[in-house]
Design a protein around this motif. Structure first.
Motif, short mmCIF file in Angstrom:
data_model
loop_
_atom_site.label_atom_id
_atom_site.label_comp_id
_atom_site.label_asym_id
_atom_site.label_seq_id
_atom_site.Cartn_x
_atom_site.Cartn_y
_atom_site.Cartn_z
N ASP A 1 13.15 -6.51 -1.94
CA ASP A 1 12.91 -7.94 -1.69
C ASP A 1 13.71 -8.81 -2.64
OD1 ASP A 1 11.21 -7.29 0.35
OD2 ASP A 1 9.38 -7.47 -0.86
N LEU A 2 13.86 -8.37 -3.88
CA LEU A 2 14.64 -9.15 -4.84
C LEU A 2 16.08 -9.31 -4.39
CD1 LEU A 2 13.33 -7.80 -8.27
CD2 LEU A 2 12.90 -10.04 -7.26
N GLN A 3 16.58 -8.35 -3.67
CA GLN A 3 17.97 -8.40 -3.19
C GLN A 3 18.06 -8.86 -1.73
OE1 GLN A 3 20.55 -5.14 -5.13
NE2 GLN A 3 18.55 -4.12 -4.91
N GLN A 4 16.92 -9.39 -1.21
CA GLN A 4 16.88 -9.94 0.15
C GLN A 4 17.25 -8.88 1.18
OE1 GLN A 4 19.34 -13.44 0.24
NE2 GLN A 4 18.14 -14.51 -1.33
N GLY A 5 16.78 -7.66 0.94
CA GLY A 5 17.03 -6.57 1.86
C GLY A 5 15.82 -6.23 2.70
N GLN A 6 15.89 -5.11 3.41
CA GLN A 6 14.81 -4.66 4.27
C GLN A 6 14.60 -3.16 4.06
OE1 GLN A 6 15.82 -5.64 8.29
NE2 GLN A 6 15.31 -7.82 8.06
N ILE A 7 13.36 -2.71 4.23
CA ILE A 7 13.02 -1.29 4.14
C ILE A 7 12.11 -0.94 5.29
CG2 ILE A 7 11.12 -1.79 2.52
CD1 ILE A 7 11.59 1.01 1.34
N THR A 8 12.40 0.16 5.95
CA THR A 8 11.59 0.65 7.06
C THR A 8 11.28 2.12 6.81
OG1 THR A 8 13.56 1.24 8.34
CG2 THR A 8 12.62 -0.97 8.70
N VAL A 9 10.25 2.61 7.50
CA VAL A 9 9.83 4.00 7.32
C VAL A 9 9.43 4.57 8.68
CG1 VAL A 9 7.46 3.28 6.80
CG2 VAL A 9 8.26 5.55 6.11
N GLU A 10 9.84 5.82 8.88
CA GLU A 10 9.42 6.59 10.05
C GLU A 10 8.86 7.91 9.52
OE1 GLU A 10 12.71 7.13 12.63
OE2 GLU A 10 13.21 4.97 12.71
N SER A 11 7.64 8.25 9.94
CA SER A 11 6.99 9.42 9.37
C SER A 11 6.01 10.04 10.34
CB SER A 11 6.26 9.04 8.07
OG SER A 11 5.66 10.17 7.48
N SER A 12 5.88 11.34 10.22
CA SER A 12 4.89 12.11 10.98
C SER A 12 4.25 13.09 10.01
CB SER A 12 5.54 12.88 12.13
OG SER A 12 6.15 11.98 13.04
N PRO A 13 2.93 13.20 10.03
CA PRO A 13 2.25 14.13 9.12
C PRO A 13 2.78 15.56 9.29
CG PRO A 13 0.66 12.65 10.13
CD PRO A 13 1.97 12.42 10.83
N GLU A 14 3.04 16.21 8.15
CA GLU A 14 3.53 17.59 8.05
C GLU A 14 4.94 17.78 8.59
OE1 GLU A 14 1.80 19.50 6.27
OE2 GLU A 14 0.00 18.24 6.23
N LYS A 15 5.62 16.67 8.95
CA LYS A 15 7.00 16.79 9.46
C LYS A 15 8.01 16.04 8.59
CE LYS A 15 5.73 17.48 14.31
NZ LYS A 15 5.92 17.00 15.69
N GLY A 16 7.55 15.26 7.66
CA GLY A 16 8.47 14.56 6.80
C GLY A 16 8.57 13.07 7.10
N SER A 17 9.37 12.39 6.28
CA SER A 17 9.51 10.94 6.39
C SER A 17 10.98 10.56 6.26
CB SER A 17 8.71 10.23 5.28
OG SER A 17 7.34 10.60 5.33
#
Length: 593
Positions: free
Chosen positions: A567-583
């Protein structure tokens, strides 16, 4: 005697200019009733003079016709008396417009009365054959009381002087008492009639004056009451128009009957008339049920104090108001209107909301501080203990160990110090964010070289049971871009640390870079335990850890630090995840050339 009378009349005419000097005109210092009495007497005296003149001139005309038809002498004592009366009345009529005081009017009244009563006495004195004209006196006194029905004392004085002069002259003429003359002439009943006429006339004038005084007192009280009412109304109107708070009166049907300019200003209207044109007040409320609740309180309790609501201004802006109102009832107890005040409390409400938010934020910060102290005491104790233990082992056994074993303990100390440095950097990032002091130190960064160095540093501390891969899309040549290298390192270190921590043995971690001329995207993918659905809403909150982490160590600050650094650098972060399969975490940052 006639020449002497004319001389007196001429003297009075000559004295006319002096009247205004002795008594200046006007009614200064007189009460309202006295002023009315003076105006009434002046008008009625003028009317009486004209009537008397008309009567005298008609009599003179009849006498002239009698002289012409009967060929009698043109002049006798009776005609002379009538001419003298006419001259006296004309003199009074001439002086009347300049009479401006009660004394002037009293003199003219006496001149009028005695012209009709005493001048015939002069004629009777010169002509002894004449008798007392009681009928003339009765008509004169009755006319005076009817036309000039004020100042009964003046009437009584004029009548007394007239009767006294008649009695005096007749006693001197007959050389006997007045009553003896009357008894001899059998005129006693006429004297009694004259007495009762005078009494009735004077009493009537007295009653009329008392009635007029009572009426003027009542009228004066009524005028004063109206003046007080107008004064109170002006004061109320001034308060109503200039009050800072809004003031209103509304009907039971929900329509404003009257409002002051302040209320129109609070509601965003240019004039009170525009506000009174509204047919339904409840339409102004953000929640119409608040108006219904307000009216219910006023009807049940008779008043409502400090009732707060949100309303729409004319421009649809929402503001807070505080209302005070009470009911107005008629004699039967029926509600006919409501009246009250309205105050704009938007500023106070905003301040209260800011105070509430600040209090909640302070409470949250205190909780964070408590959790941070507990976390720091736990997270820092273990590395420090490890450093102390390794240092003591080197101190006591360095002579007994070979170089490879001593190097192993030194590397352990180095790794622990790097871990402590990593924790301290995380704490500094959190401190910069919470204190709202977030200067961005952007400078030219070689993204490719930075990631290569980071992979090498991480791989040196990585166990052989994990695999770390670095991939790039696009040209491998570095771009001259401007970023905060410290923040970027915190983002990648935390994401890589979490990926390694939560990946199983043999798990693979991949760092991929995708960039173009205006942005760069970092993707860190692992094959770890994943993130449950119920934890994703709190993923970037400080000290939050997923329900499936088990006994794995951690502070709960890593992803919160990543989010704040992004946020300090005016960017974005997203996440995709499934339990026991990784992120898969994707961080996109804007590039500045």
């Amino acid at each position: 005697m006639i020449p002497n009378l004319f001389h007196c009349l001429r003297s009075l005419i000559q004295l006319k200019p002096l009247w205004g000097l002795v008594n200046p005109p006007g009614c200064e210092g007189l009460s309202h009733y006295q002023q009315w009495q003076q105006r009434f007497m002046k008008v009625r005296l003028q009317l009486a003079l004209w009537i008397a003149l008309g009567f005298i001139f008609s009599v003179i005309t009849l006498n002239g016709m009698r002289f012409w038809r009967l060929e009698e002498p043109l002049w006798d004592y009776q005609l002379g008396t009538q001419v003298a009366i006419a001259l006296s009345l004309l003199t009074s009529l001439h002086l009347l417009p300049s009479a401006s005081t009660n004394r002037h009017l009293s003199v003219l009244f006496l001149l009028f009365s005695w012209s009709l009563t005493l001048l015939p006495l002069v004629s009777n004195t010169v002509n002894p054959a004449s008798e007392i004209d009681f009928s003339g006196l009765i008509i004169t006194f009755f006319t005076q009381a009817t036309l000039i029905s004020v100042r009964w004392r003046l009437h009584l004085f004029a009548q007394g002087v007239t009767v006294g002069f008649y009695a005096l002259f007749y006693s001197m003429e007959h050389e006997a008492s007045f009553f003896s003359v009357l008894d001899a002439s059998l005129q006693v009943p006429m004297v009694l009639i004259l007495f009762w006429v005078c009494l009735i006339c004077d009493f009537s004038v007295y009653l009329y004056e008392r009635l007029q005084q009572s009426e003027f007192k009542g009228r004066r009280k009524l005028e004063m009451a109206y003046q007080d009412l107008e004064k109170a109304e002006r004061q109320y109107r001034s308060i109503f128009e200039n009050a800072i708070e809004g003031i209103f009166q509304s009907s039971p049907e929900g329509q404003y009957l009257s409002v002051n300019p302040s209320l129109a200003h609070i509601y965003g209207y240019e004039s009170p008339e525009e506000l009174t044109d509204l047919t339904d007040i409840s339409q102004m409320y953000v929640d119409p049920h608040r108006y219904q609740e307000f009216m219910r309180l006023v009807r049940e309790q008779g008043q409502a104090i400090g009732f707060e609501s949100q309303i729409y201004r004319r421009d649809r802006q929402i503001i807070w108001i505080c209302e005070n109102a009470r009911v107005i009832t008629n004699n039967r107890g029926e509600i006919i209107a409501y009246e009250g005040t309205v105050e704009d409390i938007t500023r106070r409400k905003n301040m209260e909301e800011d105070m509430r938010k600040n209090w909640e934020r302070e409470k949250e910060l205190n909780q964070l501080k408590s959790r941070f102290i507990a976390m720091a005491s736990h997270e820092f104790r273990t590395p420090l203990t490890r450093i102390l233990a390794s240092a003591e082992a080197l101190e006591h056994y360095q002579d007994q160990w070979d170089s490879s074993k001593r190097l192993k303990y030194l590397q352990r100390i180095q790794m622990t110090v790097n871990h402590l440095n990593f924790l301290l950097n995380n704490i500094l990032i959190m401190g910069r964010s919470e204190s709202d002091k977030n200067p961005i130190n952007s400078h030219k960064v070689d993204i490719y070289q930075l990631c290569q160095n980071l992979i090498e540093e991480t791989s040196s501390c990585l166990s052989p049971k994990h695999y770390l891969t670095f991939l790039t899309d696009g040209t491998p040549e570095p771009l001259e871009v401007y970023l905060d290298e410290s923040l970027l390192r915190q983002i990648l270190e935390n994401l890589l640390s979490n990926a390694i921590k939560y990946s199983p043995h043999g798990g693979e971690i991949t760092l991929r870079i995708e960039y173009n001329t205006d942005k760069v995207c970092f993707q860190i993918q692992d094959s770890g335990i994943g993130i449950p659905e119920e934890d994703r809403a709190y993923l970037f909150q400080s000290f939050h850890r997923g329900h499936n982490v088990g006994n794995l160590p951690g502070t709960g600050l890593g992803l919160a630090i990543v989010k704040k650094a992004v946020d300090l650098q005016q960017g974005q972060i997203t996440v995709e995840s499934s339990p026991e399969k990784g992120s898969l975490f994707s961080v996109t940052l804007p590039l500045y050339h």
